[in-house]
Motif scaffolding. Structure first.
Motif, short mmCIF file in Angstrom:
data_model
loop_
_atom_site.label_atom_id
_atom_site.label_comp_id
_atom_site.label_asym_id
_atom_site.label_seq_id
_atom_site.Cartn_x
_atom_site.Cartn_y
_atom_site.Cartn_z
N GLN A 60 10.24 -2.50 -5.96
CA GLN A 60 8.55 -2.24 -5.97
C GLN A 60 7.71 -3.00 -6.91
O GLN A 60 6.78 -3.55 -6.60
CB GLN A 60 8.34 -0.84 -6.19
N ALA A 61 8.12 -3.37 -8.24
CA ALA A 61 7.35 -4.02 -9.08
C ALA A 61 7.30 -5.50 -8.44
O ALA A 61 6.39 -6.18 -8.80
CB ALA A 61 8.08 -3.92 -10.28
N VAL A 62 8.48 -6.08 -8.01
CA VAL A 62 8.60 -7.27 -7.70
C VAL A 62 7.56 -7.49 -6.34
O VAL A 62 6.98 -8.39 -6.33
CB VAL A 62 10.22 -7.83 -7.27
N ILE A 63 7.72 -6.70 -5.35
CA ILE A 63 6.87 -6.65 -4.23
C ILE A 63 5.54 -6.55 -4.58
O ILE A 63 4.62 -7.14 -4.05
CB ILE A 63 7.53 -5.65 -3.20
N PHE A 117 4.36 -9.99 -5.74
CA PHE A 117 4.21 -10.69 -4.47
C PHE A 117 3.01 -10.46 -3.80
O PHE A 117 2.10 -11.48 -3.14
CB PHE A 117 5.28 -10.88 -3.54
N LEU A 118 2.64 -9.18 -3.60
CA LEU A 118 1.59 -8.86 -2.82
C LEU A 118 0.19 -9.41 -3.68
O LEU A 118 -0.61 -9.85 -2.98
CB LEU A 118 1.45 -7.27 -2.73
N SER A 149 -0.23 -13.09 -2.92
CA SER A 149 -0.42 -13.55 -1.63
C SER A 149 -2.02 -13.04 -1.55
O SER A 149 -2.69 -13.69 -0.64
CB SER A 149 0.33 -12.80 -0.83
N ILE A 150 -2.60 -11.94 -1.87
CA ILE A 150 -3.85 -11.68 -1.81
C ILE A 150 -4.79 -12.78 -2.73
O ILE A 150 -5.81 -13.22 -1.99
CB ILE A 150 -4.18 -10.39 -2.34
N LEU A 151 -4.30 -13.17 -3.87
CA LEU A 151 -5.09 -14.06 -4.73
C LEU A 151 -5.26 -15.40 -4.20
O LEU A 151 -6.05 -16.26 -4.39
CB LEU A 151 -4.56 -13.93 -6.17
N VAL A 181 3.12 -7.95 5.62
CA VAL A 181 4.42 -7.88 5.26
C VAL A 181 4.73 -6.93 3.63
O VAL A 181 5.32 -6.17 3.76
CB VAL A 181 5.56 -8.91 5.51
N PHE A 182 4.21 -7.68 2.64
CA PHE A 182 4.19 -7.16 1.29
C PHE A 182 3.74 -5.81 1.33
O PHE A 182 4.35 -5.01 0.71
CB PHE A 182 3.77 -8.27 0.34
N ALA A 183 2.40 -5.59 2.00
CA ALA A 183 1.97 -4.32 1.63
C ALA A 183 2.81 -3.37 2.44
O ALA A 183 2.73 -2.20 2.04
CB ALA A 183 0.38 -4.38 2.51
#
Length: 73
Positions: free
Chosen positions: A8-11, A14-15, A18-20, A56-58
């Motif tokens: 969950q921390a790794v995802i 990545f989230l 990807s937003i930034l 997908v990450f969300a």
């Protein structure tokens, strides 16, 4: 359980990335509904990939959070 927390921390990292990385060309006025119609365009290439990757990450992040809560009982 510890693996789920690490995943969950790794995802979440990545989230956030990807937003930034998404391009916001409209500025602050676009956030409140301002801006002109000519600023609308279709997303292509990397922008389209980033939008889908963010979704997908969300979904993965929410799924892992729910699984973590369900297994903690």
């Amino acid at each position: 359980m510890k693996i789920l927390s690490i995943a969950q921390a790794v995802i979440s990292i990545f989230l956030i990335v990807s937003i930034l990385l998404q391009n916001r060309g409209s500025g602050l006025g676009g956030a409140f509904g301002g801006g002109d119609v000519s600023s609308y365009y279709t997303k292509r290439g990397l922008e389209k990939f980033l939008v889908y990757a963010t979704i997908v990450f969300a979904v993965l992040f929410i799924g892992l959070a729910l699984l973590n809560v369900a297994l903690s009982f």
